[in-house]
Design a protein around this motif. Structure first.
Motif, mmCIF file in Angstrom:
data_model
loop_
_atom_site.group_PDB
_atom_site.id
_atom_site.type_symbol
_atom_site.label_atom_id
_atom_site.label_comp_id
_atom_site.label_asym_id
_atom_site.label_seq_id
_atom_site.Cartn_x
_atom_site.Cartn_y
_atom_site.Cartn_z
ATOM 1 N N UNK A 246 35.484 -17.994 -16.001
ATOM 2 C CA UNK A 246 35.959 -17.234 -17.166
ATOM 3 C C UNK A 246 36.199 -18.157 -18.360
ATOM 4 N N UNK A 247 36.788 -19.316 -18.109
ATOM 5 C CA UNK A 247 37.115 -20.224 -19.194
ATOM 6 C C UNK A 247 35.860 -20.767 -19.867
ATOM 7 N N UNK A 248 34.824 -21.071 -19.074
ATOM 8 C CA UNK A 248 33.583 -21.586 -19.667
ATOM 9 C C UNK A 248 32.923 -20.544 -20.556
ATOM 10 N N UNK A 249 33.013 -19.277 -20.159
ATOM 11 C CA UNK A 249 32.434 -18.209 -20.998
ATOM 12 C C UNK A 249 33.214 -18.082 -22.308
ATOM 13 N N UNK A 250 34.548 -18.141 -22.215
ATOM 14 C CA UNK A 250 35.371 -18.051 -23.440
ATOM 15 C C UNK A 250 35.084 -19.226 -24.376
ATOM 16 N N UNK A 251 34.878 -20.414 -23.803
ATOM 17 C CA UNK A 251 34.549 -21.576 -24.630
ATOM 18 C C UNK A 251 33.198 -21.391 -25.318
ATOM 19 N N UNK A 252 32.256 -20.755 -24.632
ATOM 20 C CA UNK A 252 30.957 -20.486 -25.236
ATOM 21 C C UNK A 252 31.094 -19.486 -26.379
ATOM 22 N N UNK A 253 31.998 -18.506 -26.217
ATOM 23 C CA UNK A 253 32.264 -17.555 -27.308
ATOM 24 C C UNK A 253 32.865 -18.284 -28.502
ATOM 25 N N UNK A 254 33.801 -19.182 -28.239
ATOM 26 C CA UNK A 254 34.436 -19.942 -29.328
ATOM 27 C C UNK A 254 33.434 -20.819 -30.069
ATOM 28 N N UNK A 255 32.325 -21.162 -29.413
ATOM 29 C CA UNK A 255 31.311 -21.989 -30.077
ATOM 30 C C UNK A 255 30.450 -21.178 -31.040
ATOM 31 N N UNK A 256 30.653 -19.830 -31.062
ATOM 32 C CA UNK A 256 29.928 -19.005 -32.021
ATOM 33 C C UNK A 256 28.945 -18.034 -31.408
ATOM 34 N N UNK A 257 28.882 -17.930 -30.069
ATOM 35 C CA UNK A 257 27.963 -16.997 -29.414
ATOM 36 C C UNK A 257 28.611 -15.633 -29.245
ATOM 37 N N UNK A 258 27.771 -14.601 -29.149
ATOM 38 C CA UNK A 258 28.283 -13.289 -28.771
ATOM 39 C C UNK A 258 28.727 -13.343 -27.316
ATOM 40 N N UNK A 263 27.922 -15.262 -21.715
ATOM 41 C CA UNK A 263 27.788 -15.040 -20.270
ATOM 42 C C UNK A 263 26.434 -15.559 -19.794
ATOM 43 N N UNK A 264 25.396 -15.265 -20.570
ATOM 44 C CA UNK A 264 24.049 -15.696 -20.181
ATOM 45 C C UNK A 264 23.952 -17.214 -20.164
ATOM 46 N N UNK A 265 24.551 -17.881 -21.127
ATOM 47 C CA UNK A 265 24.469 -19.338 -21.168
ATOM 48 C C UNK A 265 25.142 -19.965 -19.952
ATOM 49 N N UNK A 266 26.336 -19.486 -19.598
ATOM 50 C CA UNK A 266 27.029 -20.013 -18.421
ATOM 51 C C UNK A 266 26.247 -19.670 -17.158
ATOM 52 N N UNK A 267 25.611 -18.511 -17.131
ATOM 53 C CA UNK A 267 24.783 -18.127 -15.987
ATOM 54 C C UNK A 267 23.627 -19.107 -15.800
ATOM 55 N N UNK A 268 22.972 -19.468 -16.898
ATOM 56 C CA UNK A 268 21.862 -20.419 -16.835
ATOM 57 C C UNK A 268 22.357 -21.788 -16.360
ATOM 58 N N UNK A 269 23.535 -22.199 -16.849
ATOM 59 C CA UNK A 269 24.099 -23.483 -16.432
ATOM 60 C C UNK A 269 24.414 -23.477 -14.927
#
Length: 735
Positions: A246-258, A263-269
């Motif tokens: 959950x935290x990694x997804x929130x950090x990705x949102x804070x970086x400017x992603x929808x 969610x997709x970026x963390x899924x790929x990682x």
């Protein structure tokens, strides 16, 4: 064969000679063409106009079955066989008996040689052997390519004539016929850059709440409140609640992603990281994490439902790249007939759930799913690992008849549930069942098994991310003993390692895991693990009888070391003033050939032994049973294997030590007949095998079989399978 005439004329002469010499009204040769198509190339007795026109797929009809299995078929009434397919252009409807053998070249089926007669006759072993010898000669001609004329039949013609079929990995047995339904509509993320990160965080929090509620609803279902289903969903929920994810997804949102893009970026990682890990357990959990990510994205996009929420056909087959267990459980099981996965494996959670629910499932389907249209009719053969796309009427009829025959046979077996497995000459054969899941336990009543001859305890350790707590193990073993009641239960201690990874142990990098650090070797090197499990087993059996056996024992010293741990736990319980089991029996599996030649001293220390055929015979023949290239290079009904098993059985009998046969081999009627003839009186098999084996036993007179086997074991043949089949036919044994 050495004449100068054309290959076609030589083949015509050969079929005439065979028909004449075997007093058969028909002799035909089918040659394998591209795409596993069998084409009639020559015949004596059938209509000549059928040559080069009659074609069958592998597994289609009796000829296709011979080609697919690579085994002979000897039938006195071929038309009554479930696989029989009628081809009107051949005129074969007047012929009843059939003897067919594969034409083999380099271990590969290149054709089929068949003889037929109008009368219902059973061809002798000598005739079958003669036909197999002739087939070897014909193989030279077939493989020379002299018979293949590219201008005669085009690839397009073959494609139109044949039903596309694909060999895949059989994961959960059974046969399914139904219409294709795609599990998950493709959700394309169109916006990746967020306008307002705060809004995206709020959307994400709402979607997480909806996801957790969806999982809770699944777990609240009546049939999900206990058993392995529940344990698997507990692990699934744990993944969904993972703070780090959950935290990694929130950090990705804070970086400017929808939110969706995050969610997709963390899924790929996650996918990249888990695909490269050497830990097979973690790699198997990738499908669970993918499923959670896809669910979360659908919640965010307002499309939370999969096809499970749609109005589905009464008979449908589900197709997916991968699935989590929760996904499968959402579908209406009264309509769901089977599952095809592009990925999938024997140890994935969705496979385990499918097996438990009796849903046929195949995996490793590669690019097959892309070839299927929604609503297209499919057939899944989960027993052999095949998919048929838009099957022909003949193939559908063949599989429908197989399903009907299965249903009828099951009804007959159910009627025998309370009848003893006693031979015609009064010898009782005790039939026990193998189990490993809580969902297996009702089969004790439905099959009439005398007890559980093998309960595999490792599954409980394989489904969780951590080792089960003592209380959890006690509860699980108590449930098994409660279900068994007065029937005996034999628990096998942990058989982990090799192809059975567990999350709480770092896997070993071994070149040959089957011969490596596994089973009792792990337990003796980590005695606390074994002691912990034995403590749970002993406490669960308080006031009751229990039997415990150790897997993969190689020498007497290993058994003594393992039994010493049992004695320590019993002594500990006595010192604490706690009640122990009413009785306890300790035995071992015989899975390593070395132990079979050290039986005399072993039998002085054990209460019973069980023959574990799956491992024992692969080690005996030095052929990996999981390797398709070598698993078919031996037959368990060879004189060598039968003599080896007879040595074990007779040695145990001399020392009055009970011996049980556990393994897939004993669940097949012909093999079970041979084992009973060798002297075995206790078989532990899958629940599905109890009915057929009991039917066989009740039609068998044992004394003639025992005498017959004594004559077979000294033979120098590769297999005596055909001889045993002939014995069964001649003596009215129902196989």
């Amino acid at each position: 064969m050495a004449s100068a005439v054309s290959a076609d004329k030589r083949l015509d002469q050969v079929v005439r000679l065979i028909a004449g010499n075997m007093v058969s009204e028909v002799c035909s040769v089918y040659v394998a063409r591209g795409g596993e198509v069998l084409e009639l190339f020559a015949t004596e007795g059938l209509k000549k106009e059928a040559i080069h026109k009659t074609r069958l797929r592998f597994r289609e009809g009796l000829v296709g079955e011979i080609a697919a299995t690579g085994a002979p078929l000897n039938l006195s009434n071929a038309q009554s066989h479930p696989k029989f397919v009628y081809r009107p252009e051949t005129g074969e409807e007047i012929y009843h008996s059939l003897l067919g053998v594969p034409i083999l070249r380099g271990g590969r089926v290149v054709g089929v040689l068949v003889v037929q007669n109008r009368t219902q006759r059973h061809y002798s072993d000598d005739e079958a052997e003669a036909l197999q010898t002739v087939a070897m000669v014909i193989a030279e001609l077939v493989s020379s390519n002299e018979l293949v004329r590219p201008d005669e039949v085009t690839a397009a013609t073959l494609e139109r004539a044949a039903t596309p079929s694909f060999e895949v990995m059989a994961l959960a047995e059974g046969i399914a016929i139904g219409r294709a339904v795609f599990h998950e509509p493709i959700v394309e993320i169109l916006e990746h850059v967020a306008q307002d990160s705060g809004v995206e965080r709020d959307r994400l929090v709402t979607a997480f709440a909806a996801l957790h509620q969806q999982i809770d609803n699944l777990m609240a279902a009546e049939d999900m409140k206990s058993g392995e289903h529940r344990e698997i969903l507990d692990v699934y929920k744990m993944f969904a609640s993972d703070v780090g994810w959950r935290q990694r997804i929130l950090e990705a949102v804070d970086s400017g992603l929808t939110a969706e893009a995050a969610v997709e970026r963390v899924q790929v990682e996650n996918r990249a990281r888990l695909q490269s890990t050497p830990d097979p357990y973690l790699r198997e959990r990738l499908s669970d994490l993918d499923d959670l990510s896809n669910r979360l994205i659908r919640h965010l996009m307002g499309r939370a439902d999969t096809s499970a929420s749609e109005n589905l056909p009464d008979d449908f087959i589900l197709l997916a790249r991968s699935m989590g267990p929760a996904d499968l459980l959402e579908y209406d099981r009264s309509k769901l007939r089977g599952v095809i996965l592009q990925e999938g494996s024997h140890t994935s959670h969705v496979t385990i759930v499918a097996r438990a629910l009796g849903i046929p499932l195949v995996g490793q389907a590669g690019g097959i799913i892309e070839r299927v249209a929604s609503g297209e009719q499919l057939i899944i053969d989960g027993d052999e690992g095949w998919i048929y796309l838009s099957p022909s009427a003949e193939i559908i009829q063949s599989y429908q008849e197989t399903l009907v025959a299965r249903t009828e046979r099951f009804a007959r077996y159910t009627a025998l549930r309370n009848e003893p497995a006693v031979t015609l000459d009064g010898v009782e054969i005790e039939l026990y069942m193998n189990a490993g899941l809580a969902i297996d336990l009702p089969h004790l009543e439905s099959t009439g098994a005398k007890g559980i001859g093998l309960f595999r305890t490792e599954f409980q350790f394989m489904v969780g991310a951590q080792m089960p707590r003592l209380e959890t193990q006690i509860e699980h073993y108590s449930e098994v003993l409660d279900a068994a009641g007065d029937r005996p239960v034999v628990f096998r201690t942990l058989d982990i390692g090799g192809d059975k990874p567990v999350a709480f142990m770092v896997p070993e990098d071994e070149e040959n895991p089957a011969l490596g650090w596994r089973a009792i070797r792990v337990a003796l090197d980590r005695p606390a693990l074994l002691r912990y499990q034995l403590r749970a087993l002993i406490q669960a059996a308080t006031g009751r009888a229990i039997s415990i056996m150790f897997p993969m024992i190689t020498e007497l010293a290993e058994f003594k070391a393992a039994r010493a741990i049992v004695d320590k736990e019993l002594e500990r319980r006595r010192k604490l003033g706690l009640e122990g089991p009413a009785s306890i029996r300790i035995g071992t599996m015989i899975e390593v050939p070395a132990l079979a030649w050290h039986l005399e001293p072993l039998l002085k220390h054990v209460d019973f032994v069980s023959i574990g055929s799956n491992d024992l015979l692969q080690f005996f023949f030095a052929a990996d049973r999981g390797n398709a290239k070598v698993s078919g290079r031996y037959d368990v009904l060879s004189p060598a294997a039968l003599s080896f098993l007879h040595h074990i059985i007779s040695t145990c009998d001399r020392h009055n030590v009970p011996v049980t046969f556990c393994g897939e081999l004993a669940g097949k009627t012909l093999e079970a007949m041979a084992l009973v003839g060798l002297g075995l009186r206790r078989l532990s098999i899958s629940p599905a095998g109890i009915g057929p084996v009991k039917t066989m036993v009740r039609s068998l007179k044992l004394a003639p079989l025992e005498a017959y086997l004594k004559d077979l074991m000294p033979l120098g043949e590769r297999s005596v399978r055909s001889r045993l089949m002939a014995f069964a036919h001649d003596h009215g044994v129902i196989l």
